[in-house]
Design a protein around this motif. Structure first.
Motif, PDB file in Angstrom:
ATOM      1  N   LEU A 105       0.871  -1.172   0.000  1.00  0.00           N
ATOM      2  CA  LEU A 105       0.000   0.000   0.000  1.00  0.00           C
ATOM      3  C   LEU A 105       0.910   1.225   0.000  1.00  0.00           C
ATOM      4  N   ARG A 106       1.064   1.834  -1.187  1.00  0.00           N
ATOM      5  CA  ARG A 106       2.058   2.899  -1.374  1.00  0.00           C
ATOM      6  C   ARG A 106       1.477   4.285  -1.099  1.00  0.00           C
ATOM      7  N   GLN A 107       0.188   4.372  -0.836  1.00  0.00           N
ATOM      8  CA  GLN A 107      -0.415   5.646  -0.468  1.00  0.00           C
ATOM      9  C   GLN A 107       0.024   5.991   0.957  1.00  0.00           C
ATOM     10  N   PRO A 108       0.794   7.081   1.150  1.00  0.00           N
ATOM     11  CA  PRO A 108       1.346   7.330   2.487  1.00  0.00           C
ATOM     12  C   PRO A 108       0.349   7.871   3.501  1.00  0.00           C
ATOM     13  N   ILE A 109      -0.823   8.327   3.045  1.00  0.00           N
ATOM     14  CA  ILE A 109      -1.846   8.829   3.955  1.00  0.00           C
ATOM     15  C   ILE A 109      -3.111   8.008   3.728  1.00  0.00           C
ATOM     16  N   ASN A 110      -3.556   7.298   4.735  1.00  0.00           N
ATOM     17  CA  ASN A 110      -4.675   6.372   4.574  1.00  0.00           C
ATOM     18  C   ASN A 110      -5.701   6.557   5.684  1.00  0.00           C
ATOM     19  N   SER A 111      -6.916   6.182   5.360  1.00  0.00           N
ATOM     20  CA  SER A 111      -7.942   6.138   6.398  1.00  0.00           C
ATOM     21  C   SER A 111      -7.729   4.883   7.238  1.00  0.00           C
ATOM     22  N   ARG A 112      -8.221   4.910   8.439  1.00  0.00           N
ATOM     23  CA  ARG A 112      -8.085   3.737   9.310  1.00  0.00           C
ATOM     24  C   ARG A 112      -8.809   2.508   8.742  1.00  0.00           C
ATOM     25  N   PRO A 113     -10.033   2.658   8.209  1.00  0.00           N
ATOM     26  CA  PRO A 113     -10.687   1.485   7.613  1.00  0.00           C
ATOM     27  C   PRO A 113      -9.880   0.877   6.480  1.00  0.00           C
ATOM     28  N   ASN A 114      -9.244   1.729   5.633  1.00  0.00           N
ATOM     29  CA  ASN A 114      -8.458   1.194   4.527  1.00  0.00           C
ATOM     30  C   ASN A 114      -7.246   0.416   5.016  1.00  0.00           C
ATOM     31  N   LEU A 115      -6.625   0.876   6.080  1.00  0.00           N
ATOM     32  CA  LEU A 115      -5.494   0.131   6.641  1.00  0.00           C
ATOM     33  C   LEU A 115      -5.942  -1.239   7.124  1.00  0.00           C
ATOM     34  N   ARG A 116      -7.079  -1.277   7.792  1.00  0.00           N
ATOM     35  CA  ARG A 116      -7.570  -2.565   8.306  1.00  0.00           C
ATOM     36  C   ARG A 116      -7.968  -3.498   7.167  1.00  0.00           C
ATOM     37  N   ILE A 117      -8.651  -2.957   6.153  1.00  0.00           N
ATOM     38  CA  ILE A 117      -9.063  -3.785   5.011  1.00  0.00           C
ATOM     39  C   ILE A 117      -7.843  -4.353   4.298  1.00  0.00           C
ATOM     40  N   ALA A 118      -6.842  -3.497   4.058  1.00  0.00           N
ATOM     41  CA  ALA A 118      -5.637  -3.950   3.355  1.00  0.00           C
ATOM     42  C   ALA A 118      -4.958  -5.090   4.110  1.00  0.00           C
ATOM     43  N   ALA A 119      -4.839  -4.934   5.425  1.00  0.00           N
ATOM     44  CA  ALA A 119      -4.129  -5.943   6.225  1.00  0.00           C
ATOM     45  C   ALA A 119      -4.960  -7.197   6.444  1.00  0.00           C
ATOM     46  N   GLU A 120      -6.235  -7.022   6.797  1.00  0.00           N
ATOM     47  CA  GLU A 120      -7.058  -8.170   7.201  1.00  0.00           C
ATOM     48  C   GLU A 120      -7.625  -8.942   6.008  1.00  0.00           C
ATOM     49  N   HIS A 121      -8.064  -8.226   4.973  1.00  0.00           N
ATOM     50  CA  HIS A 121      -8.720  -8.895   3.849  1.00  0.00           C
ATOM     51  C   HIS A 121      -7.755  -9.289   2.728  1.00  0.00           C
ATOM     52  N   TYR A 122      -6.693  -8.509   2.559  1.00  0.00           N
ATOM     53  CA  TYR A 122      -5.793  -8.771   1.437  1.00  0.00           C
ATOM     54  C   TYR A 122      -4.383  -9.149   1.872  1.00  0.00           C
ATOM     55  N   GLY A 123      -4.145  -9.241   3.155  1.00  0.00           N
ATOM     56  CA  GLY A 123      -2.851  -9.711   3.640  1.00  0.00           C
ATOM     57  C   GLY A 123      -1.686  -8.784   3.364  1.00  0.00           C
ATOM     58  N   VAL A 124      -1.938  -7.488   3.224  1.00  0.00           N
ATOM     59  CA  VAL A 124      -0.854  -6.543   2.964  1.00  0.00           C
ATOM     60  C   VAL A 124       0.041  -6.456   4.203  1.00  0.00           C
ATOM     61  N   ARG A 125       1.355  -6.603   3.980  1.00  0.00           N
ATOM     62  CA  ARG A 125       2.315  -6.549   5.087  1.00  0.00           C
ATOM     63  C   ARG A 125       3.359  -5.469   4.855  1.00  0.00           C
ATOM     64  N   ALA A 126       3.157  -4.608   3.865  1.00  0.00           N
ATOM     65  CA  ALA A 126       4.097  -3.523   3.579  1.00  0.00           C
ATOM     66  C   ALA A 126       3.317  -2.248   3.318  1.00  0.00           C
ATOM     67  N   PHE A 127       3.682  -1.183   4.033  1.00  0.00           N
ATOM     68  CA  PHE A 127       2.974   0.092   3.943  1.00  0.00           C
ATOM     69  C   PHE A 127       3.986   1.226   3.818  1.00  0.00           C
ATOM     70  N   ALA A 128       3.670   2.223   2.982  1.00  0.00           N
ATOM     71  CA  ALA A 128       4.510   3.410   2.860  1.00  0.00           C
ATOM     72  C   ALA A 128       4.021   4.479   3.825  1.00  0.00           C
TER      73      ALA A 128
END
Length: 407
Positions: A105-128
């Motif tokens: 997730l290369r967007q450096p400014i994110n909403s809290r729901p988007n962070l949770r969705i990325a991590a929980e639903h799509y298994g994202v383990r890298a964030f900018a």
């Protein structure tokens, strides 16, 4: 549009995707009424494999550059595994690829729901991240176990070290230390990216110094989006420079990353736009600055390969002249600033192929005035990409490379 029955070498139209042997094959058989974005499948495969082979670290791809699922699938098949997204919605496309990839997730400014969705639903383990507050937000919303944070550093601030304020230097160092305290794995991402061997030397020296000041080993160094600064710069040259400077600093070249999105896909796609009207030296097309041709002026100013007339019936004049281009809408924005040279007898119904349009086309197109381009064509000679390296495929590939480079 009524496609012919599929057979050997025939075009198959479905789900807004056309398949053909070459540009003329697509136009003759499908008779499209809309602009078409064409992908040269063999050329994309060749370029992606060459980029992966000529860089000792990890090649990354920015999905926003060209998000078409067929492009993403071809890149993953060629060996590119790290894909960055700005929108959480693009993670679903990556999840549907046949090859397992690493989403970022290369967007450096994110909403809290988007962070949770990325991590929980799509298994994202890298964030900018580029701000300490975003680090705190990430810690509060995502379990720290195994999470990598790419701390973004602007290249312009390190090209001239004397211009870096103590506050700016302290902020980056502070984010590295905070990331470690939170249990994250810190890495550095240079943005927008490097364009020369000297950029690589400056970026790696900065990261080496930063790691020593913090007393840590950075997880990786992402050199950012590679934009070749001179005509003699190549991905091979950048790869050699990165390897050399990393070893001089005692860094592991395998821990370097490079975003080669544009240099990989740009020359592999072209846009076909049809002439709707000619008025003197003015040509009105069925695509414009609200569609796939939005980046055309920038391409032409950078001396990209020139547009080519594609006439289905008859031959065009040997004489040429300059033309002004306009899109299909009545908006004043839909007029191009750069003139192009075409055969002097351009007429309604002719098609113009604009090469090197693989980047920033799909992502920028919009539905202004209800016009939204959607036709996508895959150009692949019979027995080409699917059957391995045959003579016909090599000839086709070499011809396209020669045509693109003007040799």
């Amino acid at each position: 549009m009524q496609p012919e029955a599929a057979g050997s070498g025939d075009v198959v139209c479905g789900n807004d995707v056309i398949h053909g042997n070459d540009v003329f094959d697509v136009l003759r058989r499908s008779r499209p009424a809309e602009p078409v974005l064409c992908l040269d499948q063999a050329l994309l495969n060749h370029r992606a494999k060459a980029v992966v082979a000529n860089f000792g670290g990890e090649i990354c791809y920015d999905v926003a550059v060209n998000p078409h699922p067929l492009v993403l699938a071809a890149l993953a098949q060629a060996g590119i595994r790290r894909f960055s997204v700005l929108r959480v919605g693009d993670l679903a496309t990556l999840a549907g690829l046949d090859h397992a990839v690493t989403p970022v997730l290369r967007q450096p400014i994110n909403s809290r729901p988007n962070l949770r969705i990325a991590a929980e639903h799509y298994g994202v383990r890298a964030f900018a991240v580029d701000d300490p507050a975003e680090l705190v937000k990430l810690r509060e919303e995502v379990p720290a176990d195994g999470i990598e944070v790419e701390i973004m550093v602007c290249l312009s601030t390190i090209r001239s070290p004397g211009e870096i304020t103590d506050g700016a230097a302290d902020a980056v160092e502070g984010m590295v230390r905070t990331a470690i305290d939170f249990g994250f794995r810190p890495s550095i991402a240079i943005h927008p990216g490097i364009s020369s061997a000297s950029d690589i030397a400056v970026a790696l020296a900065y990261c080496h110094s930063l790691a020593r000041r913090c007393g840590v080993a950075l997880d990786a160094v992402n050199l950012g989006s590679a934009e070749l600064g001179r005509d003699d710069e190549t991905i091979e040259g950048l790869g050699i420079a990165a390897d050399l400077h990393a070893r001089l600093l005692g860094l592991d070249p395998a821990r370097l990353r490079l975003d080669a999105s544009r240099m990989t896909v740009d020359g592999c796609c072209s846009v076909l736009a049809q002439v709707l009207l000619r008025k003197g030296d003015a040509i009105y097309l069925n695509d414009g600055r609200f569609g796939w041709l939005r980046p055309l002026d920038r391409r032409l100013r950078r001396n990209a390969a020139p547009p080519r007339l594609r006439r289905l019936e008859g031959t065009h004049s040997a004489a040429s002249r300059r033309f002004c281009l306009f899109g299909p809408t009545c908006d004043s924005y839909d007029a191009f600033q750069t003139q192009i040279v075409l055969p002097a007898d351009v007429r309604e119904g002719d098609w113009i192929e604009f090469p090197a349009m693989g980047a920033d086309t799909i992502a920028w197109a919009c539905a202004f005035n209800g016009l939204h381009p959607s036709l996508f064509a895959v150009i692949a000679p019979p027995n080409g990409l699917q059957t391995g390296a045959r003579a016909s495929t090599r000839s086709h590939l070499h011809a396209r490379l020669a045509e693109e480079t003007g040799r």
